[in-house]
Design a protein around this motif. Structure first.
Motif, mmCIF file in Angstrom:
data_model
loop_
_atom_site.group_PDB
_atom_site.id
_atom_site.type_symbol
_atom_site.label_atom_id
_atom_site.label_comp_id
_atom_site.label_asym_id
_atom_site.label_seq_id
_atom_site.Cartn_x
_atom_site.Cartn_y
_atom_site.Cartn_z
ATOM 1 N N MET A 1 -17.432 52.626 -28.907
ATOM 2 C CA MET A 1 -18.280 52.828 -30.092
ATOM 3 C C MET A 1 -18.068 54.209 -30.698
ATOM 4 S SD MET A 1 -21.859 50.818 -29.264
ATOM 5 C CE MET A 1 -22.175 51.523 -27.643
ATOM 6 N N ARG A 2 -17.872 55.220 -29.840
ATOM 7 C CA ARG A 2 -17.631 56.575 -30.334
ATOM 8 C C ARG A 2 -16.328 56.643 -31.133
ATOM 9 N NH1 ARG A 2 -14.521 60.075 -28.060
ATOM 10 N NH2 ARG A 2 -14.571 58.984 -26.045
ATOM 11 N N LEU A 3 -15.343 55.827 -30.728
ATOM 12 C CA LEU A 3 -14.046 55.808 -31.403
ATOM 13 C C LEU A 3 -14.032 54.911 -32.644
ATOM 14 C CD1 LEU A 3 -11.797 55.645 -28.222
ATOM 15 C CD2 LEU A 3 -11.909 57.563 -29.840
ATOM 16 N N GLY A 4 -15.146 54.186 -32.885
ATOM 17 C CA GLY A 4 -15.242 53.389 -34.102
ATOM 18 C C GLY A 4 -15.023 51.902 -33.941
ATOM 19 N N PHE A 5 -15.130 51.380 -32.709
ATOM 20 C CA PHE A 5 -15.023 49.942 -32.478
ATOM 21 C C PHE A 5 -16.414 49.308 -32.471
ATOM 22 C CE2 PHE A 5 -11.104 51.512 -30.605
ATOM 23 C CZ PHE A 5 -10.167 50.550 -30.950
ATOM 24 N N ALA A 6 -16.502 48.078 -32.944
ATOM 25 C CA ALA A 6 -17.728 47.289 -32.836
ATOM 26 C C ALA A 6 -17.332 45.866 -32.455
ATOM 27 C CB ALA A 6 -18.504 47.291 -34.144
ATOM 28 N N LEU A 7 -18.153 45.207 -31.637
ATOM 29 C CA LEU A 7 -17.826 43.871 -31.130
ATOM 30 C C LEU A 7 -18.936 42.881 -31.455
ATOM 31 C CD1 LEU A 7 -16.155 41.902 -29.293
ATOM 32 C CD2 LEU A 7 -17.510 42.765 -27.367
ATOM 33 N N VAL A 8 -18.549 41.741 -32.017
ATOM 34 C CA VAL A 8 -19.435 40.594 -32.169
ATOM 35 C C VAL A 8 -19.006 39.582 -31.121
ATOM 36 C CG1 VAL A 8 -20.162 38.702 -33.669
ATOM 37 C CG2 VAL A 8 -19.832 40.990 -34.619
ATOM 38 N N THR A 9 -19.843 39.369 -30.108
ATOM 39 C CA THR A 9 -19.447 38.561 -28.957
ATOM 40 C C THR A 9 -19.427 37.067 -29.265
ATOM 41 O OG1 THR A 9 -21.722 38.398 -28.150
ATOM 42 C CG2 THR A 9 -20.426 40.258 -27.376
ATOM 43 N N GLU A 10 -18.718 36.332 -28.422
ATOM 44 C CA GLU A 10 -18.594 34.887 -28.602
ATOM 45 C C GLU A 10 -19.916 34.168 -28.377
ATOM 46 O OE1 GLU A 10 -16.110 31.107 -26.669
ATOM 47 O OE2 GLU A 10 -15.871 33.124 -25.855
ATOM 48 N N ASP A 11 -20.689 34.610 -27.384
ATOM 49 C CA ASP A 11 -21.911 33.902 -26.998
ATOM 50 C C ASP A 11 -23.130 34.707 -27.432
ATOM 51 O OD1 ASP A 11 -23.987 32.526 -25.800
ATOM 52 O OD2 ASP A 11 -22.892 32.132 -23.946
ATOM 53 N N ARG A 12 -23.658 34.379 -28.613
ATOM 54 C CA ARG A 12 -24.790 35.144 -29.132
ATOM 55 C C ARG A 12 -26.056 34.923 -28.304
ATOM 56 N NH1 ARG A 12 -23.744 31.315 -33.214
ATOM 57 N NH2 ARG A 12 -25.262 29.629 -33.348
ATOM 58 N N LYS A 13 -26.146 33.784 -27.605
ATOM 59 C CA LYS A 13 -27.331 33.525 -26.794
ATOM 60 C C LYS A 13 -27.296 34.305 -25.483
ATOM 61 C CE LYS A 13 -28.299 28.920 -28.647
ATOM 62 N NZ LYS A 13 -28.480 27.479 -28.348
ATOM 63 N N LYS A 14 -26.106 34.443 -24.920
ATOM 64 C CA LYS A 14 -25.989 35.086 -23.610
ATOM 65 C C LYS A 14 -26.065 36.606 -23.712
ATOM 66 C CE LYS A 14 -22.870 35.495 -19.647
ATOM 67 N NZ LYS A 14 -21.540 35.138 -19.108
ATOM 68 N N ASP A 15 -25.279 37.203 -24.599
ATOM 69 C CA ASP A 15 -25.254 38.665 -24.637
ATOM 70 C C ASP A 15 -25.149 39.220 -26.053
ATOM 71 O OD1 ASP A 15 -21.761 39.077 -23.570
ATOM 72 O OD2 ASP A 15 -22.664 37.919 -25.167
ATOM 73 N N GLY A 16 -25.631 38.461 -27.024
ATOM 74 C CA GLY A 16 -25.528 38.928 -28.392
ATOM 75 C C GLY A 16 -26.830 39.376 -29.022
ATOM 76 N N LEU A 17 -27.955 38.738 -28.652
ATOM 77 C CA LEU A 17 -29.208 38.974 -29.352
ATOM 78 C C LEU A 17 -30.375 39.221 -28.410
ATOM 79 C CD1 LEU A 17 -28.920 36.156 -32.040
ATOM 80 C CD2 LEU A 17 -28.901 38.602 -32.519
ATOM 81 N N LEU A 18 -31.382 39.898 -28.938
ATOM 82 C CA LEU A 18 -32.672 40.028 -28.254
ATOM 83 C C LEU A 18 -33.568 38.939 -28.829
ATOM 84 C CD1 LEU A 18 -33.040 43.908 -28.622
ATOM 85 C CD2 LEU A 18 -32.137 42.672 -26.637
ATOM 86 N N PHE A 19 -33.596 37.784 -28.182
ATOM 87 C CA PHE A 19 -34.211 36.601 -28.782
ATOM 88 C C PHE A 19 -35.727 36.703 -28.927
ATOM 89 C CE2 PHE A 19 -30.178 34.560 -28.424
ATOM 90 C CZ PHE A 19 -30.225 33.539 -29.354
ATOM 91 N N LEU A 20 -36.370 37.487 -28.087
ATOM 92 C CA LEU A 20 -37.826 37.596 -28.150
ATOM 93 C C LEU A 20 -38.269 38.778 -29.002
ATOM 94 C CD1 LEU A 20 -38.749 36.739 -24.446
ATOM 95 C CD2 LEU A 20 -38.646 35.219 -26.422
ATOM 96 N N SER A 21 -37.328 39.390 -29.697
ATOM 97 C CA SER A 21 -37.632 40.530 -30.553
ATOM 98 C C SER A 21 -37.402 40.164 -32.018
ATOM 99 C CB SER A 21 -36.753 41.729 -30.182
ATOM 100 O OG SER A 21 -37.021 42.163 -28.871
ATOM 101 N N PRO A 22 -38.030 40.904 -32.942
ATOM 102 C CA PRO A 22 -37.834 40.624 -34.368
ATOM 103 C C PRO A 22 -36.459 41.067 -34.850
ATOM 104 C CG PRO A 22 -39.244 42.534 -34.088
ATOM 105 C CD PRO A 22 -39.028 41.961 -32.720
ATOM 106 N N ILE A 23 -36.122 40.656 -36.044
ATOM 107 C CA ILE A 23 -34.853 41.023 -36.663
ATOM 108 C C ILE A 23 -34.703 42.541 -36.705
ATOM 109 C CG2 ILE A 23 -33.550 40.975 -38.837
ATOM 110 C CD1 ILE A 23 -34.896 38.234 -39.385
ATOM 111 N N ARG A 24 -35.775 43.234 -37.014
ATOM 112 C CA ARG A 24 -35.755 44.697 -37.136
ATOM 113 C C ARG A 24 -35.162 45.355 -35.897
ATOM 114 N NH1 ARG A 24 -40.163 48.032 -35.500
ATOM 115 N NH2 ARG A 24 -41.500 46.190 -35.566
ATOM 116 N N ASN A 25 -35.665 45.000 -34.703
ATOM 117 C CA ASN A 25 -35.159 45.599 -33.465
ATOM 118 C C ASN A 25 -33.708 45.241 -33.209
ATOM 119 O OD1 ASN A 25 -38.346 44.968 -31.859
ATOM 120 N ND2 ASN A 25 -37.711 46.743 -33.028
ATOM 121 N N ASN A 26 -33.336 44.006 -33.533
ATOM 122 C CA ASN A 26 -31.964 43.560 -33.303
ATOM 123 C C ASN A 26 -30.965 44.298 -34.193
ATOM 124 O OD1 ASN A 26 -31.411 40.974 -31.460
ATOM 125 N ND2 ASN A 26 -33.508 40.863 -32.218
#
Length: 511
Positions: free
Chosen positions: A340-365
């Motif tokens: 991240m410090r070098l400027g990389f960002a990753l959108v993971t394949e499995d948004r349910k497993k390690d992509g989102l905070l499902f019990l949190s609002p959009i704002r926190n995510n």
């Protein structure tokens, strides 16, 4: 008069949750030996209808009628649906990893294979499993441990388990989501065999190519209503997309005018060892480059090393050999913070497993990746967080009431927009996209494609992994093709064809 060709019929189905109507007078008929496509956007009501047909929502919880072979039925549970001839294979993988293929096929149905009412003969179970697997051309052995199977093979195993009960109607919910191209071919062969034997199939998919090639007829849902039904001879891709999305999409893959500049990333002889098997590598001396404002596609079968490349560049996998150069300088990526410090960002394949905070609002995510930007004296500023989240909420065109909406209530397409927005929050230079349109509808895909175009036109560079080959070829300026962790071909957009990609992807690949 009863039409004997109609195996399953849903009449005037209406389903409400509190005061919200999710299905409104939906009608559906499935004929014997037919593949009926059930299609619609995220939130159209497909999943709710499937749960009604599968008995998960019992007859007393909805209005309308279900008929099987002309007779009205009241389904009270999934087991009830099974014994009445409805088989259901969900999108989520649900297998017993420590058991064999044969045991998984007959799990829950052991009593019918027991001797003297109690004793199970595993020899008999293996024999029956062998017959079933050979009959439908499944490509795995009955005695294999399920934990050794690929994700796609586990999905096919669930289909085998449903077929063991000899259903009259088999419901397949997004069956190709986790499958490799060769596994999709295998599935299509299985579907054709079932049709020949008179089994009816409800085929749920978001992929237009599957709709056009596999389905005999389609029923389109939108906003909980039946919008249209088309026989195969009337299939029209643009018309189907319009019915699904409620708007006209003339070009599914929008054109872009990004100016591709000089090289920003160079990877030389990258090697990553397999964490599961000793003396084996998931990536073997891979080299490639990425230019500013370019979309570089990575093609290949599941297990070829596509996702492993992205995870290595993002610091999730350690590389044992090789070099990574960024803007002409060699860099070391030991962890995600380095990336991240070098400027990389990753959108993971499995948004349910390690992509989102499902019990949190959009704002926190939207802000979780860069809390420093909304904090003062190590405390999060509520006003700063809301302001930051609102800007990305608007940029990504997330369809929700507000940034306070729980992410778990969003459609798949809008969840994906939130993940991309969160990834952009640190102003990356290189965006790594791993299956960014997996499990989302055609309209949402079109929006994601436009976001990709907008980002590269602003100078961002993107590495795109996708199992959807038409998508990969349409959205990439150049692509590399992997097999067994090695680069087999590098193809410019003007020279790219599905045939050339598949030829390279299957070279030296083991099936």
């Amino acid at each position: 008069m009863i039409d004997k060709d109609i195996v399953l019929e849903a009449k005037q189905i209406t389903k409400k949750f509190m005061d919200v109507t999710v299905l409104s007078e939906v009608n559906l008929q499935v004929r014997k030996g037919e593949v009926l496509g059930l299609i619609g956007g995220n939130g159209a009501g497909k999943s709710t209808l499937l749960k009604i047909l599968n008995g998960l929502y019992p007859h007393a919880t909805f209005e309308g009628q279900i008929h099987i072979e002309g007779e009205p039925v009241k389904l009270s549970s999934p087991y009830d649906a099974q014994i009445k001839g409805i088989g259901f294979v969900p999108q989520e993988t649900n297998v017993l990893e420590s058991l064999s293929v044969a045991e998984n096929i007959f799990v829950g149905n052991m009593k019918s294979n027991a001797k003297f009412g109690w004793f199970v003969s595993f020899k008999d179970i293996n024999q029956k499993a062998t017959q079933l697997l050979q009959q439908y051309n499944f490509l795995f052995e009955p005695e294999m441990k399920v934990r050794l199977l690929s994700i796609g093979s586990k999905q096919l195993l669930m289909i085998a388990r449903a077929l063991a009960l000899k259903p009259k109607v088999l419901i397949l919910d997004e069956p190709t989501t986790s499958l490799t191209l060769d596994e999709v071919t295998n599935l299509v062969q299985i579907v054709n065999t079932l049709k020949e034997k008179g089994t009816s199939i409800i085929f749920v998919t978001h992929k237009m190519q599957e709709i056009m090639n596999v389905c005999d007829r389609v029923v389109i849902l939108r906003d909980g209503k039946t919008i249209n039904t088309y026989p195969k001879e009337d299939f029209n891709e643009e018309l189907i997309i319009k019915d699904m999305s409620g708007r006209e999409i003339k070009n599914l893959y929008p054109q872009r005018a990004a100016a591709i500049k000089g090289e920003i990333l160079k990877v030389r002889d990258l090697t990553v060892s397999d964490p599961k098997f000793k003396n084996k590598n998931t990536i073997e001396q891979i080299s490639f480059s990425l230019r500013e404002g370019e979309v570089l596609g990575i093609a290949g079968l599941t297990g070829s090393g596509r996702s492993e490349i992205l995870n290595t560049l993002f610091g999730r996998n350690a590389y044992t050999k090789g070099e990574i150069w960024l803007n002409g300088a060699q860099v070391q990526i030991r962890n995600e913070n380095d990336a991240m410090r070098l400027g990389f960002a990753l959108v993971t394949e499995d948004r349910k497993k390690d992509g989102l905070l499902f019990l949190s609002p959009i704002r926190n995510n939207l802000t979780i990746n860069n809390l420093a930007s909304v904090s003062k004296w190590s405390l999060i500023s509520d006003s700063s967080e809301k302001r930051e989240a609102q800007s990305y909420f608007k940029m990504m065109n997330v369809k929700a009431a507000s940034i306070e909406t729980l992410v778990s209530t969003l459609s798949g397409g809008n969840q994906q927009k939130v993940i991309i927005g969160r990834s952009l929050n640190r102003n990356p230079r290189i965006l790594l996209l791993d299956e960014p349109t997996k499990g989302i509808d055609v309209g949402a895909k079109n929006e994601i494609y436009q976001i990709i175009n907008d980002l590269v036109e602003q100078g961002l560079s993107i590495i795109l992994v996708s199992s959807d080959l038409p998508e990969l070829l349409a959205m990439s300026d150049r692509c590399i093709v992997l097999a067994n962790g090695q680069v087999m071909d590098e193809i410019d957009k003007k020279d790219a064809t599905e045939e050339r990609v598949m030829l390279a992807a299957t070279r030296s690949a083991h099936f």
